[in-house]
Design a protein around this motif. Sequence first.
Motif, short mmCIF file in Angstrom:
data_model
loop_
_atom_site.label_atom_id
_atom_site.label_comp_id
_atom_site.label_asym_id
_atom_site.label_seq_id
_atom_site.Cartn_x
_atom_site.Cartn_y
_atom_site.Cartn_z
N VAL A 172 -1.91 6.51 13.18
CA VAL A 172 -1.56 7.79 12.55
C VAL A 172 -2.83 8.50 12.05
CG1 VAL A 172 -0.39 8.87 10.58
CG2 VAL A 172 0.78 7.11 11.91
N SER A 337 3.97 5.13 15.93
CA SER A 337 3.22 6.17 15.21
C SER A 337 3.52 7.57 15.70
CB SER A 337 1.73 5.90 15.33
OG SER A 337 1.28 6.09 16.68
N ILE A 340 5.89 9.58 13.54
CA ILE A 340 5.27 9.78 12.22
C ILE A 340 4.23 10.89 12.29
CG2 ILE A 340 3.99 8.66 10.37
CD1 ILE A 340 5.17 6.02 11.21
N VAL A 341 3.42 10.88 13.35
CA VAL A 341 2.42 11.94 13.52
C VAL A 341 3.10 13.29 13.68
CG1 VAL A 341 0.60 12.81 15.04
CG2 VAL A 341 0.70 10.37 14.48
N ASN A 379 -4.62 7.91 5.65
CA ASN A 379 -3.68 7.11 6.42
C ASN A 379 -4.38 6.09 7.30
OD1 ASN A 379 -0.75 8.14 6.08
ND2 ASN A 379 -1.92 10.04 6.27
N PHE A 389 2.26 5.26 3.86
CA PHE A 389 1.56 6.43 4.40
C PHE A 389 1.69 7.59 3.42
CE2 PHE A 389 3.85 4.13 7.85
CZ PHE A 389 2.77 3.40 8.30
#
Length: 595
Positions: A172, A337, A340-341, A379, A389
Motif C-alpha cells: 500500500v 492491497s 485498499i489502495v 503506511n 493503516f
Amino acid sequence: PYSLGLRPRDVSKKNLTSHNESERGGIPHTQSWLEESAVDHIPQALFGTNAPCFGGIFRDYQMRSHFLKSDIIDGLSFKTISAGLFMFCATVTSTVALGNVLYYESNGKVGITEYLVLQSVSGMFHAMFSACPLPVLRPTGPITAFMIDLYGLSETLNVDYYALISWVGCWVGTFLIIIAALDLARYIALCTRFLHDIYAVFVCTIYISDGIIGMWERFDLVEWDQAFFAFYLALFCILFSLAFHYMDRMSIFTPVIRQVIADYAVPLAVVLCVWVSYSVKDHVSVARIALPRNLEPTYYDEDLQQKRSWFQGISGSNNDDGSNDTMTLAIVSAIASIPIVALFYIDHLFSCILGQKSELGLQKGEYYHSSLFITGICNLVLPSFGLPFVTASLPHSPQFIKSLTDYDKSCTPWKVIHVHESRLAPMLVYALCFTCLVVPSFIEMCPEGVVNGILTFVGLQGILPGTGNQLIDRCVLLLTGPSQFSNLQQQSDSQAPYAELPWRRVHLYTFLQLVCLAACWGMRFTGPFALAFPLVIVGFVPLRLMVLPKIFSEFELSKLDAGDSSSSSDSSSGDEFDGGKKMAPIIEDHYTEMT
C-alpha cells in the motif's frame, strides 16, 4: 461541504498537451486531455508539473516553503485551541471505539493502544512534514474492516497476522508513493460531484449506524437500566452538540458568548454528559471508556509469557516441513492491497480537495501530492510495528477547516474573514491523542454512551439538509410537491443549479444516486467480498462518464452534476452553512402543504 465542485465539460473538445503557468508560483504544469475532456474547475495543483517524476511533490514543498513562519504564527490563537479540542473529541472517541472492536475481532492482536499510537505518530508526522498539514489522518472505519478481514485471511491461510499486515502495508505504501511521484493524483478529477455526494453520504451514514448499533447492542450486553441510561446519555450528547453548534445563529447572549459556545460545542456537550453521569452514579451503573495503562503493545503472548515486541517485520514463519511462507505472504498481500489502495486514493484525495476548496477561504495554496506521499510513507513503515493503516478522514477533514474559520455573519451568505491555517492546530489534536496513553484517567471519565453520541453527531453534521450535499437536499425534494419547485427555481441563482430542470429528471438523477448508495451498503454484507467495496465505488466513475450521458442531456448534467453557483462567483463568500436558510422556504412550504 462535501462537494468537489467539479463541473463536466463538453467532451467533444479536444486539446493536445499544453504547458501553462500555474496560478500559484508560476510553476509549469501539464494539462492533458483529462482537463478538457472530463471535468472543469479542476484544482490546478492536481496536475503537478511537467517533470517526469516527483514534480508535484517538489512543487508542493517549494510553494509551502514561503509559509514556514506563518504556519506557526497563525496558529497562536484561541481558534486553534477550540478547533483542536473539537477535533480531538470527534476523533479520539471513534478511534478508541474502533480499536476496541478490532481487539475483540482479532483475538487481542491489535487494540486501542495501537490505534492511538498510530493516530498520534502518523498525524504528527503529517502535520509537521506535509505541505498540506490540515487533513485529519486516523484509522477509519473502513480500515478497521480491512484489518478484521485480513485477520480472517491470516487464519484461513495459517500465516502470521503481523507479517501479513506488514506486507500489505509495504504494498500500500509503495503504491501510494508511486502515485504521488508520478502525479497520478490528477485522475481524481474524473470523480465528479455525482460520485462524491454518494461517497460522503455513505461515510457519514457509517458513523451514524455505528453510533446507533452501539446503543442497540448494549441492551443485550448489560442490565436494561444501564443500557437505557447510556442511550439517554448518547441522545443528550447529540442534542447538546447540535444546540451548541447552532448557538451562533440564535439571538440569546452576546455575540461573543454565542461564538465561544459554538466553537466549543462538542467539548461542552461532553462535559455536560460526564457531569450528568457522575451525578447519578449512586443510582445506576455507568460503563466508561477503558484505556491501557502503558505504551506496551496490546497482544500478550501466552507461549512467551510476555507482551509482543513492537517491531514485527515482514518475514514469515517457518512451517512444519521447514518451508517459509514469506513468498505466500508477498503474493497474497499484493492482491489484498489493491482495494485498499483504491479506497485510500479516493478517500485521501477527496479529503484534500474538500479541505482546500476556494470557498473555504484558505490563503496558502493547494497541495495534494506531498500529502499522499507522506501518507504512503506512514503506511509503508508503521504496519511493521503491528499498527493498522492510515488515511485522511471524512467528514473530519473539512469539518476541521471550518472550525478554524472566522466568519462575518452580518451578511447572507456568511463571508469568510480569516482561516487560522497552521501546523499547530493539527499537532494539538495528535498531542492530545497521545496524552490519552500517558494520562488515561483523563479520557476514562467519558461514558461509553457519549462515544455513541459523538459518532452519531459527526455523521449527522455532515449530511443534514442544507449543509452542502446536493444528494441530501434532493432527497428532501423527493417529499416535496412539484408545485413547490417554482420556489426553488427563484433561488437557483445562488444555491441550486438543477432547480430549472423538470422535477422528474431531477428525481431520476437522485434515484440513480440512491441505487449506487445502496450498492455501497450492500457490499458491507457480502462476507469476504466486503473487502472489495472500494472497487464498487471506483466503478461509479465509468457509470458517470459513459452511462449517464446516454440518459441525461449535456445541459441536464451541467446542472445536476455542478457545484453551487455561489462557489464560482465569490471564493470568499461561499459558506455552505447558509444553505439551510436558502432551502428553508421550500421545505417549510412543503410541510405546510402536508399539514
